[in-house]
Motif scaffolding. Structure first.
Motif, short mmCIF file in Angstrom:
data_model
loop_
_atom_site.label_atom_id
_atom_site.label_comp_id
_atom_site.label_asym_id
_atom_site.label_seq_id
_atom_site.Cartn_x
_atom_site.Cartn_y
_atom_site.Cartn_z
N ALA A 120 65.35 -20.81 56.57
CA ALA A 120 66.09 -22.02 56.18
C ALA A 120 64.86 -22.94 56.00
O ALA A 120 64.04 -23.29 56.96
N PHE A 121 64.48 -23.30 54.66
CA PHE A 121 63.52 -24.10 54.16
C PHE A 121 64.16 -25.57 54.56
O PHE A 121 65.24 -25.79 54.01
N ARG A 122 63.21 -26.58 54.99
CA ARG A 122 63.64 -27.92 54.97
C ARG A 122 63.79 -28.52 53.65
O ARG A 122 64.74 -29.22 53.73
N ASN A 123 63.22 -28.05 52.66
CA ASN A 123 63.49 -28.59 51.23
C ASN A 123 63.09 -27.88 50.22
O ASN A 123 62.23 -26.65 50.45
N GLU A 124 63.40 -28.11 49.04
CA GLU A 124 63.01 -26.93 47.97
C GLU A 124 61.68 -27.09 47.68
O GLU A 124 60.95 -26.13 47.20
N GLU A 125 60.74 -28.08 47.78
CA GLU A 125 59.35 -27.94 47.89
C GLU A 125 58.69 -27.17 48.71
O GLU A 125 57.81 -26.38 48.30
N ASP A 126 59.15 -26.80 49.69
CA ASP A 126 58.71 -26.01 51.05
C ASP A 126 59.08 -24.67 50.45
O ASP A 126 57.95 -23.76 50.62
N GLU A 152 53.94 -21.65 59.65
CA GLU A 152 53.35 -22.96 58.89
C GLU A 152 54.69 -23.61 58.26
O GLU A 152 54.67 -24.54 58.22
N PHE A 153 55.39 -22.79 57.76
CA PHE A 153 56.64 -23.25 56.99
C PHE A 153 57.90 -23.30 57.79
O PHE A 153 58.82 -23.60 57.53
N ASN A 154 57.73 -23.02 59.11
CA ASN A 154 58.71 -23.10 60.07
C ASN A 154 59.91 -22.23 59.74
O ASN A 154 61.23 -22.56 59.94
N VAL A 155 59.55 -20.85 59.43
CA VAL A 155 60.68 -19.97 58.90
C VAL A 155 60.46 -18.79 59.76
O VAL A 155 60.96 -17.65 59.26
N SER A 156 59.98 -18.54 60.88
CA SER A 156 59.46 -17.51 61.52
C SER A 156 60.45 -17.18 62.19
O SER A 156 61.61 -17.78 62.67
N GLU A 157 60.67 -15.62 62.50
CA GLU A 157 61.71 -15.03 63.09
C GLU A 157 61.56 -15.09 64.58
O GLU A 157 62.48 -14.32 65.39
N ASP A 158 60.38 -15.69 65.32
CA ASP A 158 60.49 -15.85 66.71
C ASP A 158 61.37 -16.72 67.38
O ASP A 158 61.99 -17.71 66.60
N TYR A 176 56.11 -22.12 49.65
CA TYR A 176 56.01 -20.87 50.37
C TYR A 176 55.85 -19.74 49.57
O TYR A 176 54.98 -18.93 49.79
N TRP A 177 56.78 -19.35 48.54
CA TRP A 177 56.67 -18.31 47.50
C TRP A 177 55.33 -18.46 46.67
O TRP A 177 54.95 -17.34 46.40
N SER A 178 54.75 -19.68 46.36
CA SER A 178 53.66 -19.64 45.88
C SER A 178 52.46 -19.09 46.67
O SER A 178 51.56 -18.51 45.91
N GLU A 179 52.45 -19.52 47.99
CA GLU A 179 51.28 -18.82 48.71
C GLU A 179 51.64 -17.19 49.05
O GLU A 179 50.53 -16.57 49.06
#
Length: 88
Positions: free
Chosen positions: A2-8, A82-88, A12-15
């Motif tokens: 779950a990303f916070r917004n479309e920019e994140d 970094e993007f707060n989408v970790s599975e931890d 994320y995918w760009s990186e």
């Protein structure tokens, strides 16, 4: 995920794709460059009793591939946190 917004999500995918591109370039250089194109030059150097070009063609590219997988896993875990989408 779950990303916070479309920019994140785009960042994320760009990186992620930039990391993949860098790792694929390294893999190409090691496997194709060292194992095929530069084999004659590298064969003048010995490594553990083997010609270095032969070693890269037979073993080095495989070892490098495993190292690149480990690097990818580590970097992706950092990117997930970094993007707060970790599975931890």
């Amino acid at each position: 995920m779950a990303f916070r917004n479309e920019e994140d999500k785009k960042a994320y995918w760009s990186e992620n794709l930039a990391l993949l591109a860098k790792l694929l370039v390294v893999w190409f250089i090691v496997s194709f460059g060292f194992g095929i194109l530069l084999v004659d030059v590298l064969n003048e150097i010995t490594f553990f009793g083997f010609k270095l070009g032969f070693w890269f063609a037979q073993q080095g590219a495989i070892y490098m591939f495993v190292v690149l997988i480990v690097i990818y896993v580590i970097k992706m875990n950092q990117l997930d946190k970094e993007f707060n989408v970790s599975e931890d």
